[in-house]
Design a protein around this motif. Sequence first.
Motif, PDB file in Angstrom:
ATOM      1  N   LEU A 194      12.799  -1.140   4.654  1.00  0.00           N
ATOM      2  CA  LEU A 194      11.690  -0.491   3.764  1.00  0.00           C
ATOM      3  C   LEU A 194      10.925   0.694   4.254  1.00  0.00           C
ATOM      4  CD1 LEU A 194      10.159  -3.837   2.370  1.00  0.00           C
ATOM      5  CD2 LEU A 194      11.633  -2.164   1.055  1.00  0.00           C
ATOM      6  N   GLU A 195      10.482   0.579   5.671  1.00  0.00           N
ATOM      7  CA  GLU A 195       9.578   1.444   6.371  1.00  0.00           C
ATOM      8  C   GLU A 195      10.160   2.072   7.463  1.00  0.00           C
ATOM      9  OE1 GLU A 195       6.223  -1.187   7.212  1.00  0.00           O
ATOM     10  OE2 GLU A 195       5.829  -1.400   5.189  1.00  0.00           O
ATOM     11  N   LYS A 252      12.714   5.199  -2.657  1.00  0.00           N
ATOM     12  CA  LYS A 252      13.538   4.688  -1.324  1.00  0.00           C
ATOM     13  C   LYS A 252      14.271   3.202  -2.008  1.00  0.00           C
ATOM     14  CE  LYS A 252      14.102   3.564   3.436  1.00  0.00           C
ATOM     15  NZ  LYS A 252      13.141   3.292   4.637  1.00  0.00           N
ATOM     16  N   ILE A 253      13.139   2.492  -2.590  1.00  0.00           N
ATOM     17  CA  ILE A 253      13.534   1.341  -3.025  1.00  0.00           C
ATOM     18  C   ILE A 253      14.631   1.331  -4.376  1.00  0.00           C
ATOM     19  CG2 ILE A 253      12.632  -0.807  -4.489  1.00  0.00           C
ATOM     20  CD1 ILE A 253      10.168  -0.567  -2.948  1.00  0.00           C
ATOM     21  N   ASP A 275      22.076   1.893  -6.227  1.00  0.00           N
ATOM     22  CA  ASP A 275      23.070   2.581  -5.801  1.00  0.00           C
ATOM     23  C   ASP A 275      24.477   2.159  -6.361  1.00  0.00           C
ATOM     24  OD1 ASP A 275      24.907   3.978  -4.273  1.00  0.00           O
ATOM     25  OD2 ASP A 275      24.406   3.090  -2.162  1.00  0.00           O
ATOM     26  N   PRO A 276      25.196   2.683  -7.066  1.00  0.00           N
ATOM     27  CA  PRO A 276      26.400   2.106  -7.719  1.00  0.00           C
ATOM     28  C   PRO A 276      27.505   1.843  -6.625  1.00  0.00           C
ATOM     29  CG  PRO A 276      26.219   4.592  -8.029  1.00  0.00           C
ATOM     30  CD  PRO A 276      24.952   4.076  -7.304  1.00  0.00           C
ATOM     31  N   SER A 277      27.216   2.597  -5.504  1.00  0.00           N
ATOM     32  CA  SER A 277      28.473   2.211  -4.356  1.00  0.00           C
ATOM     33  C   SER A 277      28.189   0.838  -3.777  1.00  0.00           C
ATOM     34  CB  SER A 277      28.710   3.374  -3.657  1.00  0.00           C
ATOM     35  OG  SER A 277      27.472   3.436  -2.755  1.00  0.00           O
ATOM     36  N   THR A 315       0.726  -1.067  -0.228  1.00  0.00           N
ATOM     37  CA  THR A 315       0.004  -0.034  -0.209  1.00  0.00           C
ATOM     38  C   THR A 315       0.909   1.285  -0.026  1.00  0.00           C
ATOM     39  OG1 THR A 315      -1.934  -1.110   1.172  1.00  0.00           O
ATOM     40  CG2 THR A 315      -1.844   1.108   1.232  1.00  0.00           C
ATOM     41  N   PRO A 316       1.740   1.415   0.817  1.00  0.00           N
ATOM     42  CA  PRO A 316       2.777   2.434   0.595  1.00  0.00           C
ATOM     43  C   PRO A 316       3.447   2.889  -0.562  1.00  0.00           C
ATOM     44  CG  PRO A 316       3.287   1.189   2.791  1.00  0.00           C
ATOM     45  CD  PRO A 316       2.243   0.626   2.100  1.00  0.00           C
ATOM     46  N   PHE A 317       3.662   1.781  -1.210  1.00  0.00           N
ATOM     47  CA  PHE A 317       4.181   1.974  -2.663  1.00  0.00           C
ATOM     48  C   PHE A 317       3.554   2.473  -3.359  1.00  0.00           C
ATOM     49  CE2 PHE A 317       5.820   0.478  -6.716  1.00  0.00           C
ATOM     50  CZ  PHE A 317       6.973   0.392  -6.580  1.00  0.00           C
TER      51      PHE A 317
END
Length: 776
Positions: free
Chosen positions: A165-166, A143-144, A150-152, A131-133
């Motif tokens: 996640l939350e 955020k996901i 993230d290349p690092s 639901t948040p998504f």
Amino acid sequence: MRVLGLYKSKKYLQRVLISIMLSMVLVMSALSITNTFILEKSVKRNQEASNLKVLTQIQYNLSYMNEIITHLSIFVYRDNILIPMMFENDLPKMDLIRGYQRLNTILESSSFLHSIVVYNHSQNKLYGTTTPFLLDDGVTEAKIRKWLFDPSSPHKNSRLIPVSLEKKSGQIDAFAFIVADSLNVFNSSESAIILYIKSDWVFDSLKKMNVGSDREMGEVYIADDDGRLYSSRTDNLVASEKDQMQVKQLIDGDKKAMNRQSGFVIGNVAGKKSMITYMDDGMRNWKIVYIQSYDKLMQDVRQTRLQSIMISVIFLVVAIALSIGVSYKLYHPIENMLQRLRLHVPGNDQSDPNERDELSLMSNRYLKLSDKLHEISSEQIVNKYYIRKFLTDSQMFSHNDMKDLIEKHNLNISISKEIIVCVLQIDHYPEFDRMTTGATKKMYSFAMLNIAQEMMSESYPCEAVEIRGDHVVLIVSKSDRETDFRQVHPIIKEIQDKIHQYYNLSLSCGISDTISQFPYLASAYSQAIQLIPYRIVRGNKSIITSEEVKANLSNKQVALPDSIEKKLSEALKKGQMSEAGSELEKAFSILSTFHYDDMLRAVSNLSWIIKNTAMEISSNRIVQLDRDMDHILNLSQEKETLEEMYVPLLSACAQICGIGRPATMERNDMILETIKELIEQKYSDLNLSQQSIASNVKLTSAYIGKLFKDSTSMSITEYINDIRLKHAQQLLESDKYTIQEIMEKCGYSNSSYFFRLFKTKFGSTPKEYRMKKMLF
């Protein structure tokens, strides 16, 4: 204060006490420390083994979870409905709706899934199920996306990856599992499905382990490659990154030093000493870490150490008390020696700077006593010389010369009163001389000399000297207190008893007549020596005076009457033991009144008569003597008393009478012995009977039957059965043969007859007898 003063004065006792107590303290302390060290090491070893078992189970659980998730990810990735969501450039709405429905169905069917995200590379778009998504205006999606691309921090496919996640605190609430075509690191140029696994499901086994580990004061963690620690209790993590890095350094250092994938290490974590047990996961580059408080873990060890110290203290108190008692017990002989030395050494109260302790004191006192004894010994040697000279060559001195020598050397011999000489000689001296070493004989002579002189000197002036090693001579004078020598006899008896009690030596004593002139000392000594052999009549340990053997010395008879010797020989030939014994007793009664030398000759003559009679009887008889009679010829040299000589001669007479029976009796005995031997040899023969035995011995059946019955009070048949049943009894005590076989081996063919005879003799049947022997 007095006790303390006495203790301080006893330096050697102090040294003994301090040595014993210090030894006990050191031993007990070392024992206590060693025990606690071994206990601590044992607890560590046991705890490591227990922890590794726990971590092995967790590793197995995680591997099993990974296998379940892998199977699910393959199923989802190959789902035909979800494939358009991953790869279509222009996704129709119906395919999108069907895709969401499929995702929801998969979520509902898998309780451990938190959510599913699909990444479409062609559209560069994320499709999520939570639901948040869907409703937070792209916050969760951003955020996901930030974490995923993230290349690092690239992410490997098909691995559980901790994510948040939350929660804004950064603590994990799920594990991501990326599924793509690539098997290595995920990149944004390929489509993928990301399965988010509930963290509680992953940590479920850790929760259960931690419930058990509460009893062990520890907690189980999962550590990633960076050293971050994850636990089912997120509020109870090792708080700071510094502490987590410290744990990582401890583990990496131990792994490198020990070259192992699992083990334990002890170090400080968050300022507290801890025991860290670790194990590599093997599949996800994780480590399973078990951290325990070392102080709490060793709480029982500390309590045990405290108890051990308390017990050691109690034992030390008891040991000190015992050591005091033991020390005083050990010191007691030293104290007795000091007291005795003080009695003999003058000026013993004066302290000597060289006397550091009691042993030094005794050494100094011993040297003083040794010097004194040396002086006394030199004087005693001279005194003993003159005493021996008086006893052997007194006729060379006049009475006045001997009197002057006695006064000059202060000999304990009265110069105005009468004197007697007592000679104490060891009984059976040749045997004593043969069985005793030279040093022991000297010790016995010294003891006999001192005991005799000391006991006699209590009542009479006395000098004692040892001569030839086999006897001690006492020169006894009348005293002012004792006007006669009546007490000499009981004192000699006490001396004999004391020496026999202490050394098991028997002494006989000869006492001379009274003399009043010193030149007669040699004659008195010779008389006492000549009296001692008359113990042949009076026995060993006797006290002999000239009055007691006066009859022997005056007796002119030198041989036994011929009638006695003749009757003794005739009685022996006839086998009449009572008559022979009576004649032998008469002979000894008569010869006991002889002079000593005549006694020996008479005994020797009796021995020759008995031996010659035995030889004459033996030469005319079938049955010979069991042993030779030569031993009786040496009785007069080997024995000291008539009683000792009488017994062997009487025994020889009894033996001779045993072979001197009538010829008829010899023949009957031989027949009986032959019959018994035949029965013993042939008892197993079924045909053995009185008739078969009569045939063997060439006599009639009736004759041997009557002869056997008259001699043994039983018939030959009864004797045969008796021998057979005894052998049957022996065979029944083992289980080697059956009863039937035993019956046949013992010469029986009829079982009922055998059973009846056996029960009559032993009160039970053969079977009952065997069972009883087997049971008991």
